[in-house]
Motif scaffolding. Structure first.
Motif, PDB file in Angstrom:
ATOM      1  N   LEU A  12      11.537 -28.772   4.665  1.00  0.00           N
ATOM      2  CA  LEU A  12      12.911 -29.076   4.249  1.00  0.00           C
ATOM      3  C   LEU A  12      12.975 -30.223   3.271  1.00  0.00           C
ATOM      4  N   ALA A  13      12.099 -31.210   3.435  1.00  0.00           N
ATOM      5  CA  ALA A  13      12.074 -32.326   2.486  1.00  0.00           C
ATOM      6  C   ALA A  13      11.685 -31.829   1.097  1.00  0.00           C
ATOM      7  N   ALA A  14      10.651 -31.007   1.049  1.00  0.00           N
ATOM      8  CA  ALA A  14      10.218 -30.467  -0.245  1.00  0.00           C
ATOM      9  C   ALA A  14      11.278 -29.544  -0.821  1.00  0.00           C
ATOM     10  N   TYR A  15      11.895 -28.733   0.027  1.00  0.00           N
ATOM     11  CA  TYR A  15      12.920 -27.803  -0.453  1.00  0.00           C
ATOM     12  C   TYR A  15      14.074 -28.550  -1.119  1.00  0.00           C
ATOM     13  N   GLY A  16      14.338 -29.768  -0.683  1.00  0.00           N
ATOM     14  CA  GLY A  16      15.415 -30.547  -1.304  1.00  0.00           C
ATOM     15  C   GLY A  16      15.233 -30.671  -2.802  1.00  0.00           C
ATOM     16  N   GLY A  17      14.000 -30.852  -3.254  1.00  0.00           N
ATOM     17  CA  GLY A  17      13.736 -30.928  -4.691  1.00  0.00           C
ATOM     18  C   GLY A  17      13.965 -29.606  -5.389  1.00  0.00           C
ATOM     19  N   VAL A  18      13.593 -28.513  -4.718  1.00  0.00           N
ATOM     20  CA  VAL A  18      13.839 -27.179  -5.271  1.00  0.00           C
ATOM     21  C   VAL A  18      15.343 -26.942  -5.369  1.00  0.00           C
ATOM     22  N   PHE A  19      16.075 -27.380  -4.348  1.00  0.00           N
ATOM     23  CA  PHE A  19      17.528 -27.224  -4.338  1.00  0.00           C
ATOM     24  C   PHE A  19      18.179 -27.949  -5.516  1.00  0.00           C
ATOM     25  N   VAL A  20      17.729 -29.157  -5.790  1.00  0.00           N
ATOM     26  CA  VAL A  20      18.294 -29.932  -6.904  1.00  0.00           C
ATOM     27  C   VAL A  20      18.097 -29.197  -8.229  1.00  0.00           C
ATOM     28  N   ALA A  21      16.864 -28.810  -8.513  1.00  0.00           N
ATOM     29  CA  ALA A  21      16.577 -28.123  -9.771  1.00  0.00           C
ATOM     30  C   ALA A  21      17.261 -26.761  -9.812  1.00  0.00           C
ATOM     31  N   GLY A  22      17.233 -26.049  -8.698  1.00  0.00           N
ATOM     32  CA  GLY A  22      17.869 -24.732  -8.643  1.00  0.00           C
ATOM     33  C   GLY A  22      19.372 -24.792  -8.825  1.00  0.00           C
ATOM     34  N   SER A  23      19.993 -25.825  -8.299  1.00  0.00           N
ATOM     35  CA  SER A  23      21.447 -25.971  -8.446  1.00  0.00           C
ATOM     36  C   SER A  23      21.837 -26.164  -9.909  1.00  0.00           C
ATOM     37  N   LEU A  24      21.059 -26.958 -10.615  1.00  0.00           N
ATOM     38  CA  LEU A  24      21.328 -27.137 -12.047  1.00  0.00           C
ATOM     39  C   LEU A  24      21.135 -25.825 -12.801  1.00  0.00           C
ATOM     40  N   ALA A  25      20.069 -25.106 -12.469  1.00  0.00           N
ATOM     41  CA  ALA A  25      19.821 -23.818 -13.127  1.00  0.00           C
ATOM     42  C   ALA A  25      20.932 -22.825 -12.814  1.00  0.00           C
ATOM     43  N   TRP A  26      21.367 -22.777 -11.559  1.00  0.00           N
ATOM     44  CA  TRP A  26      22.452 -21.874 -11.175  1.00  0.00           C
ATOM     45  C   TRP A  26      23.723 -22.211 -11.957  1.00  0.00           C
ATOM     46  N   GLY A  27      24.019 -23.488 -12.051  1.00  0.00           N
ATOM     47  CA  GLY A  27      25.206 -23.902 -12.797  1.00  0.00           C
ATOM     48  C   GLY A  27      25.141 -23.485 -14.257  1.00  0.00           C
ATOM     49  N   MET A  28      23.955 -23.549 -14.833  1.00  0.00           N
ATOM     50  CA  MET A  28      23.800 -23.116 -16.227  1.00  0.00           C
ATOM     51  C   MET A  28      24.049 -21.614 -16.366  1.00  0.00           C
ATOM     52  N   ILE A  29      23.502 -20.836 -15.448  1.00  0.00           N
ATOM     53  CA  ILE A  29      23.595 -19.379 -15.533  1.00  0.00           C
ATOM     54  C   ILE A  29      24.987 -18.884 -15.128  1.00  0.00           C
ATOM     55  N   ALA A  30      25.488 -19.363 -14.007  1.00  0.00           N
ATOM     56  CA  ALA A  30      26.724 -18.815 -13.444  1.00  0.00           C
ATOM     57  C   ALA A  30      27.993 -19.453 -13.990  1.00  0.00           C
ATOM     58  N   ASP A  31      27.915 -20.714 -14.372  1.00  0.00           N
ATOM     59  CA  ASP A  31      29.134 -21.430 -14.757  1.00  0.00           C
ATOM     60  C   ASP A  31      29.095 -22.029 -16.155  1.00  0.00           C
ATOM     61  N   GLY A  32      28.025 -21.799 -16.886  1.00  0.00           N
ATOM     62  CA  GLY A  32      27.940 -22.338 -18.235  1.00  0.00           C
ATOM     63  C   GLY A  32      27.752 -23.844 -18.298  1.00  0.00           C
TER      64      GLY A  32
END
Length: 110
Positions: A63-83
């Motif tokens: 879960l600690a490591a996943y937190g870093g994936v979540f941060v980067a993934g959230s930015l990527a999702w925002g770029m793709i889904a919300d511009g």
């Protein structure tokens, strides 16, 4: 091969969690309704299941490591889904988080 499996599972977990949160957001904040919210709740449940498939046996480490994936993934999702357009500090922060993932999950342990 275990590292590749772990990375794929992190990506799948991020899609499920971030996608689920996004669906709930759309259902509530964008007034898209209960079907969107329900789909989001299901996706969030799938995230919890996918996380258990990690080859490492330590819940806290995963879960600690996943937190870093979540941060980067959230930015990527925002770029793709919300511009969303991340600035250089968003990118630097995400890279630092991903470096943390690498150290936490894939550093040699003896």
């Amino acid at each position: 091969m275990l590292v590749l499996r772990s990375i794929v599972l992190f990506v799948l977990a991020a899609i499920a969690e971030i996608g689920g949160a996004w669906l709930v957001w759309q259902g509530v904040r964008e007034h898209r309704g209960w079907i969107w919210i329900g789909a989001g709740v299901i996706a969030l449940g799938l995230y919890g299941f996918v996380a258990t498939l990690q080859p490492d046996a330590h819940f806290g480490r995963i879960l600690a490591a996943y937190g870093g994936v979540f941060v980067a993934g959230s930015l990527a999702w925002g770029m793709i889904a919300d511009g969303y357009r991340p600035d250089r500090f968003d990118v630097i922060g995400a890279l630092i988080c991903l470096a943390g993932v690498a150290v936490i999950m894939y550093a040699p342990r003896g």
